[in-house]
Scaffold this motif. Structure first.
Motif, PDB file in Angstrom:
ATOM      1  N   ASN A 198       0.856  -1.190   0.000  1.00 54.09           N
ATOM      2  CA  ASN A 198       0.000   0.000   0.000  1.00 54.09           C
ATOM      3  C   ASN A 198       0.891   1.239   0.000  1.00 54.09           C
ATOM      4  N   VAL A 199       0.753   2.098  -1.013  1.00 55.21           N
ATOM      5  CA  VAL A 199       1.529   3.335  -1.080  1.00 55.21           C
ATOM      6  C   VAL A 199       0.584   4.482  -1.407  1.00 55.21           C
ATOM      7  N   GLY A 200       0.640   5.560  -0.618  1.00 59.87           N
ATOM      8  CA  GLY A 200      -0.312   6.636  -0.837  1.00 59.87           C
ATOM      9  C   GLY A 200       0.132   7.948  -0.232  1.00 59.87           C
ATOM     10  N   ALA A 201      -0.763   8.941  -0.355  1.00 62.69           N
ATOM     11  CA  ALA A 201      -0.476  10.289   0.123  1.00 62.69           C
ATOM     12  C   ALA A 201      -1.787  11.006   0.401  1.00 62.69           C
ATOM     13  N   ASN A 202      -1.669  12.129   1.106  1.00 56.74           N
ATOM     14  CA  ASN A 202      -2.814  13.003   1.316  1.00 56.74           C
ATOM     15  C   ASN A 202      -3.405  13.401  -0.033  1.00 56.74           C
ATOM     16  N   GLU A 203      -4.736  13.448  -0.117  1.00 60.89           N
ATOM     17  CA  GLU A 203      -5.384  13.726  -1.405  1.00 60.89           C
ATOM     18  C   GLU A 203      -4.968  15.073  -1.998  1.00 60.89           C
ATOM     19  N   ARG A 204      -4.562  16.018  -1.156  1.00 62.03           N
ATOM     20  CA  ARG A 204      -4.141  17.320  -1.663  1.00 62.03           C
ATOM     21  C   ARG A 204      -2.840  17.246  -2.444  1.00 62.03           C
ATOM     22  N   ARG A 205      -2.013  16.246  -2.159  1.00 64.75           N
ATOM     23  CA  ARG A 205      -0.726  16.102  -2.841  1.00 64.75           C
ATOM     24  C   ARG A 205      -0.746  15.037  -3.928  1.00 64.75           C
ATOM     25  N   TRP A 206      -1.869  14.369  -4.087  1.00 64.13           N
ATOM     26  CA  TRP A 206      -1.897  13.203  -4.959  1.00 64.13           C
ATOM     27  C   TRP A 206      -1.490  13.521  -6.397  1.00 64.13           C
ATOM     28  N   ARG A 207      -2.024  14.588  -6.974  1.00 64.42           N
ATOM     29  CA  ARG A 207      -1.674  14.916  -8.354  1.00 64.42           C
ATOM     30  C   ARG A 207      -0.173  15.139  -8.515  1.00 64.42           C
ATOM     31  N   ARG A 208       0.447  15.690  -7.498  1.00 66.18           N
ATOM     32  CA  ARG A 208       1.874  16.006  -7.571  1.00 66.18           C
ATOM     33  C   ARG A 208       2.746  14.757  -7.482  1.00 66.18           C
TER      34      ARG A 208
END
Length: 235
Positions: free
Chosen positions: A208-218
């Motif tokens: 599982n690899v992820g990030a805060n939705e605000r940074r996702w596009r970046r």
């Protein structure tokens, strides 16, 4: 197509095991390591989800050299590693993956290995596995049935809304992998992730690899490299 009651029973059992599973610490080999031969965990863990006992784990150069000499030539160790990534290989537990070279390893409760951005703790990856009597991910069913059940019944909390953005299947050296991109949102928080699952060695592996939705596009493309790099190794 309806999901069988046997599979739903398996998912329920898997959900319980995922929440309680604590893997035994084994020695690991990191292809790119510090000059001292050690990987350091951060001293302070502030995220509620990242509570645990962080410790330094010694990596023995002799073990690494032996593993490199014995590992098959067509393994992940022989592949070219992209710029700004390192490779993490766990020979005893049978898996490998790439991670951003500026990330640090840390202990994530119930997971076998984990790395995170040094500044953004919610931008991270973690790997876990549980026992299974299945031989291949296809034994669970087709991707368009298996993935929605995993996302909604295992990865999403009761107060979260799960939105599946994309699903992909790939085959590497005869082994099948499912990868899903999905968003989990609640009233005050949102996170987007890639999850890759596979079966091998009598284990159900989940990366599982992820990030805060605000940074996702970046960071999406960077994290997709991680999700696509996950491989199960024969042990």
């Amino acid at each position: 197509m309806a999901v069988s009651s046997a599979y739903l029973s398996w998912v329920s059992s898997t959900n319980s095991k995922l929440k309680s599973y604590h893997s035994t610490e084994l020695r690991r080999v990191s292809v790119n390591r510090s000059p001292s031969g050690k990987v350091a965990c951060p001293r302070n863990v502030t995220s509620e989800d990242e509570k645990g006992h962080c410790s330094r784990r010694p990596l023995f150069l002799g073990v690494g050299a032996l593993a490199l000499s014995l590992f098959p030539a067509n393994s992940s160790l022989a592949d070219d590693i992209p710029v700004n990534y390192k490779e993490f290989v766990d020979l005893p537990d049978g898996y490998s993956y790439l991670y951003p070279s500026d990330w640090r390893d840390f202990d994530f409760r119930g997971h076998d290995s984990a790395f995170k951005d040094r500044y953004l703790q919610l931008q991270n990856l973690r790997l876990s596995f549980i026992p299974t009597d299945k031989m291949d991910i296809h034994d669970l069913g087709p991707m368009n049935e298996v993935i929605p059940d995993l996302v909604r019944n295992i990865y999403a909390a009761p107060n979260q809304v799960a939105t599946i953005l994309d699903m992909q299947e790939r085959n590497v050296n005869g082994r099948n992998y499912y990868t899903v991109e999905f968003e989990l949102s609640s009233r005050n928080f949102g996170r987007t992730s890639f999850v890759t699952v596979a079966i091998g060695n009598g284990r159900f592996y989940t990366l599982n690899v992820g990030a805060n939705e605000r940074r996702w596009r970046r960071v999406r493309n960077q994290l997709k490299v991680v999700a696509d790099s996950f491989k199960v190794l024969d042990i």
